[in-house]
Design an enzyme around this catalytic site. Sequence first.
Site, PDB file in Angstrom:
ATOM      1  N   GLU A 123      -8.813  -1.905  26.115  1.00 14.73           N
ATOM      2  CA  GLU A 123      -9.280  -1.330  24.851  1.00 14.73           C
ATOM      3  C   GLU A 123      -8.444  -1.853  23.694  1.00 14.73           C
ATOM      4  O   GLU A 123      -7.360  -2.395  23.904  1.00 14.73           O
ATOM      5  CB  GLU A 123      -9.274   0.206  24.918  1.00 14.73           C
ATOM      6  CG  GLU A 123      -7.918   0.805  25.151  1.00 14.73           C
ATOM      7  CD  GLU A 123      -7.945   2.310  25.478  1.00 14.73           C
ATOM      8  OE1 GLU A 123      -8.959   2.816  25.997  1.00 14.73           O
ATOM      9  OE2 GLU A 123      -6.931   2.964  25.227  1.00 14.73           O
ATOM     10  N   LYS A 125      -5.853  -2.157  20.698  1.00 15.50           N
ATOM     11  CA  LYS A 125      -4.591  -1.513  20.369  1.00 15.50           C
ATOM     12  C   LYS A 125      -4.579  -1.314  18.861  1.00 15.50           C
ATOM     13  O   LYS A 125      -4.672  -2.284  18.099  1.00 15.50           O
ATOM     14  CB  LYS A 125      -3.437  -2.401  20.810  1.00 15.50           C
ATOM     15  CG  LYS A 125      -2.072  -1.788  20.593  1.00 15.50           C
ATOM     16  CD  LYS A 125      -1.042  -2.607  21.341  1.00 15.50           C
ATOM     17  CE  LYS A 125       0.382  -2.140  21.158  1.00 15.50           C
ATOM     18  NZ  LYS A 125       0.751  -1.633  19.886  1.00 15.50           N
ATOM     19  N   ASP A 127      -3.068  -0.427  15.319  1.00 16.78           N
ATOM     20  CA  ASP A 127      -1.759  -0.502  14.688  1.00 16.78           C
ATOM     21  C   ASP A 127      -1.601   0.646  13.692  1.00 16.78           C
ATOM     22  O   ASP A 127      -1.968   0.536  12.534  1.00 16.78           O
ATOM     23  CB  ASP A 127      -1.612  -1.856  13.977  1.00 16.78           C
ATOM     24  CG  ASP A 127      -0.156  -2.166  13.669  1.00 16.78           C
ATOM     25  OD1 ASP A 127       0.723  -1.457  14.197  1.00 16.78           O
ATOM     26  OD2 ASP A 127       0.098  -3.106  12.899  1.00 16.78           O
ATOM     27  N   TYR A 234      -6.669   8.034  22.519  1.00 17.01           N
ATOM     28  CA  TYR A 234      -6.814   7.158  23.685  1.00 17.01           C
ATOM     29  C   TYR A 234      -6.027   7.670  24.888  1.00 17.01           C
ATOM     30  O   TYR A 234      -5.882   6.961  25.877  1.00 17.01           O
ATOM     31  CB  TYR A 234      -6.353   5.744  23.349  1.00 17.01           C
ATOM     32  CG  TYR A 234      -5.027   5.721  22.600  1.00 17.01           C
ATOM     33  CD1 TYR A 234      -3.856   6.130  23.230  1.00 17.01           C
ATOM     34  CD2 TYR A 234      -4.964   5.317  21.283  1.00 17.01           C
ATOM     35  CE1 TYR A 234      -2.659   6.142  22.551  1.00 17.01           C
ATOM     36  CE2 TYR A 234      -3.763   5.318  20.590  1.00 17.01           C
ATOM     37  CZ  TYR A 234      -2.612   5.731  21.232  1.00 17.01           C
ATOM     38  OH  TYR A 234      -1.429   5.752  20.554  1.00 17.01           O
ATOM     39  N   LYS A 322      -0.411  -8.590  23.174  1.00 20.13           N
ATOM     40  CA  LYS A 322      -0.412  -8.881  21.738  1.00 20.13           C
ATOM     41  C   LYS A 322      -1.091 -10.213  21.482  1.00 20.13           C
ATOM     42  O   LYS A 322      -0.740 -11.205  22.115  1.00 20.13           O
ATOM     43  CB  LYS A 322       1.046  -8.975  21.239  1.00 20.13           C
ATOM     44  CG  LYS A 322       1.803  -7.676  21.386  1.00 20.13           C
ATOM     45  CD  LYS A 322       1.614  -6.826  20.154  1.00 20.13           C
ATOM     46  CE  LYS A 322       2.684  -5.764  20.125  1.00 20.13           C
ATOM     47  NZ  LYS A 322       3.202  -5.459  18.857  1.00 20.13           N
ATOM     48  N   CYS A 416       4.604 -18.311 -18.809  1.00 16.13           N
ATOM     49  CA  CYS A 416       3.377 -17.903 -18.123  1.00 16.13           C
ATOM     50  C   CYS A 416       2.359 -19.044 -18.200  1.00 16.13           C
ATOM     51  O   CYS A 416       2.075 -19.541 -19.283  1.00 16.13           O
ATOM     52  CB  CYS A 416       2.824 -16.649 -18.788  1.00 16.13           C
ATOM     53  SG  CYS A 416       1.171 -16.239 -18.251  1.00 16.13           S
ATOM     54  N   CYS A 419      -0.621 -17.872 -20.690  1.00 11.94           N
ATOM     55  CA  CYS A 419      -0.497 -17.698 -22.140  1.00 11.94           C
ATOM     56  C   CYS A 419       0.666 -18.467 -22.741  1.00 11.94           C
ATOM     57  O   CYS A 419       0.784 -18.570 -23.962  1.00 11.94           O
ATOM     58  CB  CYS A 419      -0.366 -16.219 -22.493  1.00 11.94           C
ATOM     59  SG  CYS A 419       1.214 -15.513 -21.963  1.00 11.94           S
ATOM     60  N   CYS A 434       4.865 -11.843 -16.432  1.00 11.26           N
ATOM     61  CA  CYS A 434       4.528 -12.100 -17.822  1.00 11.26           C
ATOM     62  C   CYS A 434       4.326 -10.728 -18.448  1.00 11.26           C
ATOM     63  O   CYS A 434       3.509  -9.949 -17.976  1.00 11.26           O
ATOM     64  CB  CYS A 434       3.239 -12.905 -17.904  1.00 11.26           C
ATOM     65  SG  CYS A 434       2.573 -12.950 -19.565  1.00 11.26           S
ATOM     66  N   CYS A 439      -1.702 -11.471 -23.088  1.00 10.52           N
ATOM     67  CA  CYS A 439      -1.983 -12.592 -22.191  1.00 10.52           C
ATOM     68  C   CYS A 439      -3.380 -12.402 -21.615  1.00 10.52           C
ATOM     69  O   CYS A 439      -3.691 -11.328 -21.112  1.00 10.52           O
ATOM     70  CB  CYS A 439      -0.955 -12.615 -21.066  1.00 10.52           C
ATOM     71  SG  CYS A 439      -1.333 -13.795 -19.769  1.00 10.52           S
TER      72      CYS A 439
HETATM   73  S1  IVH Z   1      -1.784   4.021  25.494  1.00  8.52           S
HETATM   74  C1  IVH Z   1       2.435   5.828  27.368  1.00  8.52           C
HETATM   75  N1  IVH Z   1      -3.661   2.960  24.051  1.00  8.52           N
HETATM   76  O1  IVH Z   1       0.794   1.358  20.877  1.00  8.52           O
HETATM   77  C2  IVH Z   1       1.866   5.265  26.128  1.00  8.52           C
HETATM   78  N2  IVH Z   1      -1.498   3.108  23.096  1.00  8.52           N
HETATM   79  O2  IVH Z   1       3.096  -0.294  21.467  1.00  8.52           O
HETATM   80  C3  IVH Z   1       0.398   5.135  26.291  1.00  8.52           C
HETATM   81  N3  IVH Z   1      -1.369   2.292  20.799  1.00  8.52           N
HETATM   82  O3  IVH Z   1       2.886   3.959  21.912  1.00  8.52           O
HETATM   83  C4  IVH Z   1      -0.155   4.517  25.103  1.00  8.52           C
HETATM   84  N4  IVH Z   1      -3.476   1.732  20.612  1.00  8.52           N
HETATM   85  O4  IVH Z   1       1.294   4.324  19.860  1.00  8.52           O
HETATM   86  C5  IVH Z   1      -2.358   3.289  24.104  1.00  8.52           C
HETATM   87  N5  IVH Z   1      -5.461   2.076  22.889  1.00  8.52           N
HETATM   88  C6  IVH Z   1      -4.173   2.414  22.937  1.00  8.52           C
HETATM   89  C7  IVH Z   1      -3.303   2.215  21.846  1.00  8.52           C
HETATM   90  C8  IVH Z   1      -1.966   2.573  21.972  1.00  8.52           C
HETATM   91  C9  IVH Z   1      -2.310   1.790  19.995  1.00  8.52           C
HETATM   92  C10 IVH Z   1       0.036   2.447  20.417  1.00  8.52           C
HETATM   93  C11 IVH Z   1       0.711   3.675  20.953  1.00  8.52           C
HETATM   94  C12 IVH Z   1       1.789   3.138  21.856  1.00  8.52           C
HETATM   95  C13 IVH Z   1       2.067   1.839  21.196  1.00  8.52           C
HETATM   96  C14 IVH Z   1       2.795   0.896  22.128  1.00  8.52           C
END
Ligand code: IVH
Length: 681
Positions: A123, A125, A127, A234, A322, A416, A419, A434, A439
Amino acid sequence: MGNEPRTGASSREAASRRIAELRREIERHNRLYYVEARPEIDDRTYDALYKELADLESAWPDLVSPDSPTQRVGGAPLKGFAPVRHAIPMMSLANSYNIAEVRNFDRRVRELAGPHPLSYVVEPKIDGVAVSARYENGRFVLGATRGDGQTGDDITSNLKTIRSLPLRLDGVAPPVVEVRGEVYMPKDGFRRLNEEREEAGEEPFANPRNAAAGTLKQLDPSIVAKRPLSIVFYGVGEYRGIQFATHVELIQRMRTWGLPTPPCYWVCPDMTAIERALEELRNHRYEFPFEMDGAVIKVNDRSLYDTLGATAKSPRWAVAFKYEPDRAETVLRAISIQVGRTGVLTPVAELEPVILAGSTITRATLHNEQEIHRKDIRIGDRVFVEKAGDVIPAVVSVNIAARTGQERPFHMPLVCPVCGEPVGRREGEVAVRCENLQCPAQLKRWLRHYASRGAMDIEGLGEAVIDQLVDRGMVTSPADLYTLRAVDVATLERLGRKSAANLEAAIAASRDRDFWRVIYAMGIRHVGARSAQMLEEHFSRMEDLQRATVEELTALPEIGPVIATSIRDWFDKERNRAFLKRLAETGVTMQRRETSFAGSQPLKGRQFVLTGTLATLTREEAAERIRALGGVVASAVSKKTHYVVAGVSPGSKLERARNLGVSVLDENTFLQMIGMRTHES
Ligand code: IVH
């Protein structure tokens, strides 16, 4: 008020039934709107439901409960966050950066699990910021940050303001379930927030995650409520009275409860399927409302979690993958300078065209001069450009090995480029600016501010018209607006004779605006509408304000040294004084109107929409007062609305106002506007 508390038990019962019904209905529409993005009713109908509930609750205060939709925003600012001990620790994930590392993960899992048939879930991730939300008997009772994993902060009131977080679970809810997920700031909301901050002279947030984290740290939930936050769940912490055999089952169950979950996932029996899923997800990485910094691969069968166990930091049943930022190598042909709306000079890389993340790019950001020197980037270099997340491509480093000796170092210009005025650095700032408001790069910005509803309120003087007026040299300062005639204006594109005449009239009408509006419209840095009103109260004429010393200014309530110095600096510039002189000659108000509020119509032509509960007045009283002062009260927010007055627990009108860019007044500002409160009180 219309809803006097009635005494009979039956009417109380009826109210209680209706309240429960309304809450269910409102939460259902919240879910349809915020979680499923398929609303069934329009704002007006939603507001009517909300209002009915708010009215019933104010008639029957003992029926108000903390999980009512009216209670999302309302809590007083906190002194600090109380600690929350997590019954099940909130762990982090181990990271992997290539497929070989994922293969190792799979091998380890299979070794530990034995001959058990396995599948994984892949799934996105997200941020953002990890949080835990506890529901007891279906009611949201506690929200917490991860903290150190064992103990986090109690951020219940902040989480409550997030509309996609249900305050009550749908369907059959267990006695206890703690769901875990990520709070994020949607990319478009983030962009808007940063624009607003820059306009207000505040530091923009570096990225959506910082914005979300900074927002959740706010002690005042009413500030959090104004920020666009969202949430995705999640995972799960403590739970009682239910079971989930697999991760997919957990996600499905969360969906039936009305919780927002990841927008997509893949069930993968083996490495081949995982690779395919990772690839597919990568292809969609920029399409999510949140920033996605990778994928998470989880064992689907939850019965294996105990067997697999965890290291000190992270469980062995999941790993983060990542994505590398997309990267390309190309030639830095030149560095050009862009002058932003706030006057900041930004160096921009002019590149030999190269394909990055699926599209051809010719420009990339270089941030600022320091960054260029830190990375030793020279004109003519072969450079690496990256696009991480959704942001603009950036030059990240130089291919030093490819240097020929012909490369030239870069220096920021001293004037600048737009201007020609000298540029400078403000104390404590990296950015070169600037400062010349005339300007052309900033003139447009100044004119937009000048014409805006909160300032001189010139209808019809929008962005498209301003751009043309400036580009054609017809306007070099707001004072020039008053010399424009309909015949000149009618030559602009997309502007008919009639609109030209209307525009001339609207500009002429702005001569009589209140003095504080003129002060605000002058665009002095740090002087907002409120400070301008304060200044009007203490200085009846522009000459007096112009003469005020920093000490005199600082002595005024709410005017600190930063604002005072900024005002003084502004008047000390010859250019600005010349502008004011011209503005005065065109007949624009240069002093306080001496007529009292009573009898005059200071709000004439202004449309208000009220939302939420005011502490000082009932809605009807507020509406009467607005009408008495010449204003109009409407029930729904539209482009014609000038102000939305937001009390406690504002409804979706507030959101709509934000979307349309309508000014939002808090109670205090509104009371000032209608002359019921001075700035000191
Ligand atoms: S599962 C035991 N699922 O990424 C931790 N984490 O870098 C289980 N995160 O701490 C986490 N999307 O804050 C999980 N689909 C996802 C996520 C996710 C973002 C975050 C979460 C985790 C961090 C780790």
